[in-house]
Design a protein around this motif. Structure first.
Motif, PDB file in Angstrom:
ATOM      1  N   ILE A 376       0.832  -1.201   0.000  1.00 33.43           N
ATOM      2  CA  ILE A 376       0.000   0.000   0.000  1.00 33.43           C
ATOM      3  C   ILE A 376       0.867   1.252   0.000  1.00 33.43           C
ATOM      4  N   GLN A 377       1.969   1.208   0.728  1.00 33.78           N
ATOM      5  CA  GLN A 377       2.888   2.346   0.791  1.00 33.78           C
ATOM      6  C   GLN A 377       3.445   2.695  -0.588  1.00 33.78           C
ATOM      7  N   LYS A 378       3.709   1.677  -1.391  1.00 32.67           N
ATOM      8  CA  LYS A 378       4.309   1.901  -2.700  1.00 32.67           C
ATOM      9  C   LYS A 378       3.271   2.210  -3.775  1.00 32.67           C
ATOM     10  N   THR A 379       1.989   2.016  -3.479  1.00 32.50           N
ATOM     11  CA  THR A 379       0.950   2.235  -4.483  1.00 32.50           C
ATOM     12  C   THR A 379       0.121   3.479  -4.143  1.00 32.50           C
ATOM     13  N   VAL A 380      -0.903   3.320  -3.339  1.00 33.23           N
ATOM     14  CA  VAL A 380      -1.787   4.460  -3.037  1.00 33.23           C
ATOM     15  C   VAL A 380      -1.228   5.369  -1.953  1.00 33.23           C
ATOM     16  N   GLY A 381      -0.216   4.880  -1.223  1.00 26.59           N
ATOM     17  CA  GLY A 381       0.347   5.665  -0.123  1.00 26.59           C
ATOM     18  C   GLY A 381      -0.253   5.269   1.203  1.00 26.59           C
ATOM     19  N   LEU A 382       0.591   5.171   2.229  1.00 27.79           N
ATOM     20  CA  LEU A 382       0.144   4.690   3.537  1.00 27.79           C
ATOM     21  C   LEU A 382      -0.073   5.835   4.531  1.00 27.79           C
TER      22      LEU A 382
END
Length: 427
Positions: A376-382
């Motif tokens: 999630i951190q690398k895609t939509v942001g965490l």
């Protein structure tokens, strides 16, 4: 009574118990809103609504089938809603009532994570996490423990209402997400010391604790799934005694160690007692329940201090309450079980099974959640932007504050501008 009457009574009992478990979400909401700073109270409440919306649908459409569907080697299963003839459990109540009850358990597992990531997680990220936990994370390990075909169930693991399957799992997942997410700005100093962020509303948090305590009777006693089970009252009594003991030991310990009776630790001590007795409430005596609660109340304080030393920021103490005491409660069955406990019968087997079971569940919860957090951190942001965290997630994510003091006073002529600014930004 005939079979039809038995089923009718069981249906009423389980639906009422499910309603009590679902009402616990109100407790999570108030507890978290009271423990976080004012500028983030709306956000934690909205995350509970995510649990009750996205989480419910994810578990109904996907998670329940994984948890109780046709088994494949004790590891995984799947089935669609309505295929009751293939359920591996024998129910004397409608499938719909059982699914409703299990929905309450699934969203409780999500809500444990909510508090640990408060005040700095992206709302979009939390929606994805709620779906992941309800659809995959909880159902898979729940299958191992509670599906009769699951491999931990086959070993004889005892976890009556979920110290391992829900609380230890949720605590391990909360630890993973909080670790990847990082602490709130200003929480830890470079020398490792901790800056205290004072809770915004202790009476509100206490109301949440009372609601959770009330709902726990549905959580534990409702797991009998049988209104005529004579053990139901003992389960409820054990639940009450463990909570009282946990609150007592935490309150007294803080009085002697810190010089004051700490309200938040007292609340978390009671909740720790509830978490710890959840696995063994049907298997131990009331005296053992008291001892389990007393130990849990101390463990939650030690756990909180240890997590701070690791520089993992957990605003509500979710990891210590649910993770540490979920593990302890599961192990306590192997110690105090009336038929197979080490301290009661001298047998080691059940303790070994409990140790293995809770270890596997927590490793599953941590590893999968850590991987999900990184994805999630690398895609939509965490995590939210630093400026949004500083402003508060209520305004940044939802556009409304929890308390509208500024609006209430802004129409008064001659009001000092500095006072307005201080009022609007106060934590």
């Amino acid at each position: 009574m005939n079979a039809g009457t038995d089923m009718a009574l069981n249906t009423v009992w389980v639906v009422l118990a499910a309603a009590m478990v679902l009402f616990m979400e109100g407790g999570f909401s108030l507890l978290e809103a009271g423990f976080v700073r004012t500028k983030n109270a709306v956000n934690v409440t909205m995350k509970i609504f995510v649990d009750l919306t996205v989480g419910v649908l994810a578990f109904f459409l996907i998670g329940f089938g994984i948890m109780f569907g046709k088994d494949f080697g004790g590891i995984i299963s799947f089935n669609f809603w309505g295929a009751s003839q293939s359920l591996p459990i024998d129910l004397n109540l409608p499938l719909s009532a059982y699914v409703l009850f299990q929905i309450g358990f699934a969203i409780a597992a999500i809500s444990i994570i909510s508090g640990a990531v408060a005040e700095r997680m992206s709302f979009k990220a939390y929606i994805l996490i709620a779906f992941f936990v309800a659809a995959i994370l909880y159902p898979v390990s729940g299958h191992w423990v509670w599906n009769p075909d699951g491999w931990l169930a086959g070993l004889g693991m005892k976890d009556f209402a979920g110290s391992a399957a829900i609380h230890a799992l949720g605590g391990a997942a909360a630890l993973a997400f909080a670790k990847v997410l990082g602490p709130r700005r200003g929480r830890f100093n470079t020398d490792g010391s901790v800056n205290v962020f004072a809770p915004s509303n202790i009476p509100l948090a206490s109301a949440g604790t009372f609601i959770l305590w009330f709902g726990w009777f549905g959580f534990n006693a409702g797991s009998t799934l049988n209104a005529a089970d004579l053990n139901l009252s003992v389960i409820a009594l054990n639940t009450m005694l463990a909570a009282a003991a946990g609150g007592t030991s935490a309150m007294v310990y803080t009085m002697f160690r810190f010089g004051k009776a700490d309200p938040s630790m007292t609340m978390n001590g009671a909740l720790a007692g509830l978490v710890a007795i959840t696995a063994g409430c049907a298997f131990v005596t009331p005296y053992s329940a008291i001892l389990i609660g007393l130990i849990a109340g101390i463990l939650v304080i030690w756990g909180t201090l240890a997590i701070d030393k690791l520089q993992v920021d957990d605003p509500v103490g979710a990891v210590a309450v649910h993770g540490v005491n979920g593990a302890f409660g599961t192990i306590a069955v192997g110690l105090f079980d009336q038929q197979e406990g080490l301290f009661t019968t001298g047998q080691f087997h059940q303790l070994g099974v409990q140790l293995l079971g809770v270890a596997v569940v927590m490793v599953w919860g941590f590893v999968m959640s850590y991987a999900a957090a990184k994805l999630i951190q690398k895609t939509v942001g965490l995590r939210v932007h630093a400026s949004e965290e500083e402003e508060g997630l209520d305004m940044a994510m939802h556009g409304i504050p929890a308390y509208n003091e500024l609006e209430r006073f802004s129409d008064q002529p001659g009001l000092d501008e500095a006072l307005l600014l201080r009022t609007g930004s106060e934590d």
